[in-house]
Scaffold this active site. Structure first.
Site, mmCIF file in Angstrom:
data_model
loop_
_atom_site.group_PDB
_atom_site.id
_atom_site.type_symbol
_atom_site.label_atom_id
_atom_site.label_comp_id
_atom_site.label_asym_id
_atom_site.label_seq_id
_atom_site.Cartn_x
_atom_site.Cartn_y
_atom_site.Cartn_z
ATOM 1 N N ASP A 17 47.992 39.930 37.794
ATOM 2 C CA ASP A 17 47.823 41.231 37.143
ATOM 3 C C ASP A 17 49.025 42.160 37.254
ATOM 4 O OD1 ASP A 17 45.221 40.894 36.096
ATOM 5 O OD2 ASP A 17 44.393 41.150 38.093
ATOM 6 N N ASP A 25 43.293 36.098 30.445
ATOM 7 C CA ASP A 25 43.847 37.450 30.647
ATOM 8 C C ASP A 25 45.336 37.394 31.009
ATOM 9 O OD1 ASP A 25 41.249 36.740 31.530
ATOM 10 O OD2 ASP A 25 40.885 38.704 32.351
HETATM 11 N N1 GLY Z 1 40.102 40.519 34.252
HETATM 12 C C1 GLY Z 1 40.501 41.382 33.246
HETATM 13 C C2 GLY Z 1 39.406 41.747 32.340
HETATM 14 O O1 GLY Z 1 38.325 42.094 32.808
HETATM 15 O O2 GLY Z 1 39.598 41.684 31.156
#
Ligand code: GLY
Length: 407
Positions: A114, A177
């Site tokens: 992230d 993601d």
């Molecule tokens: N993990 C990132 C989202 O919830 O999109």
């Protein structure tokens, strides 16, 4: 047909007609975002944990997080966008302050993938608008940190380097993601970082393209790979309805991510793929183009929506509309993005007096029972990003410009 039924049908048809033809007033919507952001700014605690993440349904108060949370970059990013949209100094000052809170992330071991969401939305936007060399140093360091998670045997970044249910730790997991975090690697490789960062981003995108999608181009949420051989072990969900369902935000990350890959590489394989993952998403949307949280939840139409996915997709489609070589598709993408923003800017989705977020009705982690039908910070981030992009297009300037118009 009863009078009520015909009135109801007329109302639905009128709504579809309005969404189909409305032109979102971007100046008004950006001004609205600035007012809401200012309210949030004024309500933030002076000491302690202070980065807004979500407001539960029906509540008014933000829940706050610290810099390590995956959502920590969205609030500073929103402040940079508010500054870009208004040129008001108070937003620049606050954007700088909240970005700097994330500095330790560039100096510590990678917690997970992230880093792009965190550092590129905050310092990345800050650098884009100010060219502050201190911000650049932080982004370059964070890109190198993110690259430590790359496994060359698999060809992708390890998204969660820790035990997560169903991910068969210590095997290698990659989530869809993660596509969003490649943008920081592309940027770093062009701005003084290693060429290897570009290669990692391309390898990740191509390997994901091969293993993360069903034949109809809908995305799995997570793929688990053998970390020694690189062989795919399984494809499963984590935040979606089922392993085989299309989780709305997951698909939105794919749309946005492959659009960025094409922008950065100009490899037509990525453009073709961005269009394919987009077209399957656009096919089954409800009339207002804001998706249910998962396209395959059997509770539809009584399932919660995910305004955040609509914001991500609207922003991505505005970019894709400028990149697509197929004129018909380009027109469709622009029109759909405008319709999505019209819906999101309506009383149905804007928070207005209900709370100080920009939007209502996002869904974070339904299987976990968290952030359901809530205001979530990343919905606001992509909403304002999309509004700025549309405003630039309406004014005849590139979406990559730092000014909203030519004068
Ligand atoms: N993990 C990132 C989202 O919830 O999109």
């Amino acid at each position: 047909m009863t009078i009520f039924r015909s009135l109801f049908l007329t109302a639905i048809l009128l709504f579809i007609f309005c969404i189909g033809n409305a032109q979102v007033n971007t100046s008004k919507a950006i001004a609205y975002c600035a007012v809401q952001a200012d309210k949030t700014l004024k309500s933030i605690p002076v000491n302690g944990i202070n980065i807004p993440r979500n407001i539960a349904q029906g509540k008014k108060k933000w829940n706050y997080i610290g810099y390590k949370d995956w959502c920590s970059g969205f609030w500073p990013g929103i402040l940079w966008y508010a500054y870009e949209g208004t040129q008001e100094q108070k937003f620049k000052t606050a954007a700088d302050k909240f970005s700097r809170e994330l500095t330790p992330l560039s100096m510590m071991k990678a917690f997970d993938h992230d880093l792009g969401f965190q550092i590129f939305n905050s310092f990345g936007n800050g650098y884009r608008l100010t060219k502050n060399p201190g911000y650049k140093k932080i982004i370059l360091a964070a890109a190198d940190t993110l690259a430590t998670l790359f496994n060359p045997k698999v060809g992708t970044i390890l998204s969660w380097p820790r035990p997560v249910p169903n991910m068969e730790w210590p095997q290698h997991n990659t989530i869809i993601d993660n596509m969003i975090n490649l943008e920081m690697l592309f940027w770093a490789s062009k701005n003084g970082g290693s060429k290897r960062l570009y290669d990692i981003a391309v390898s990740h995108a191509k390997t994901t393209m091969k293993n993360h999608f069903r034949p109809d181009y809908t995305s799995y949420h997570a793929v688990v790979y053998d970390k020694q051989t690189g062989k795919k072990i399984k494809a499963v969900t984590h935040q979606g309805y089922a392993d085989n369902s299309m989780w709305a935000r997951g698909q939105s990350w794919a749309i946005y991510g492959y659009t960025v890959c094409y922008r950065e590489t100009k490899d037509p394989v990525f453009l073709d793929f961005a269009e394919k993952v987009t077209d399957v998403y656009l096919k089954d949307l409800p009339a207002d183009l804001v998706p249910y949280w998962d396209f395959n939840d059997p509770a539809i139409p009584n399932a919660p929506r995910d305004a955040s996915a609509a914001g991500v997709v609207a922003s991505a489609l505005l970019e894709l509309s400028t990149l697509s070589r197929n004129k018909t598709k380009a027109k469709t993408y622009r029109k759909k993005a405008e319709q999505m923003l019209t819906s999101l800017s309506s009383a149905q989705y804007q928070s207005r007096e209900k709370n100080s977020a920009f939007l209502l009705h996002s869904t974070g982690h339904k299987p976990n029972g968290s952030e359901i039908d809530a205001s979530i910070i990343y919905a606001d981030y992509y909403y304002i990003e999309a509004l700025l992009r549309l405003k630039k297009l309406q004014n005849g300037v590139s979406i990559y410009s730092t000014s909203l118009s030519t004068n």
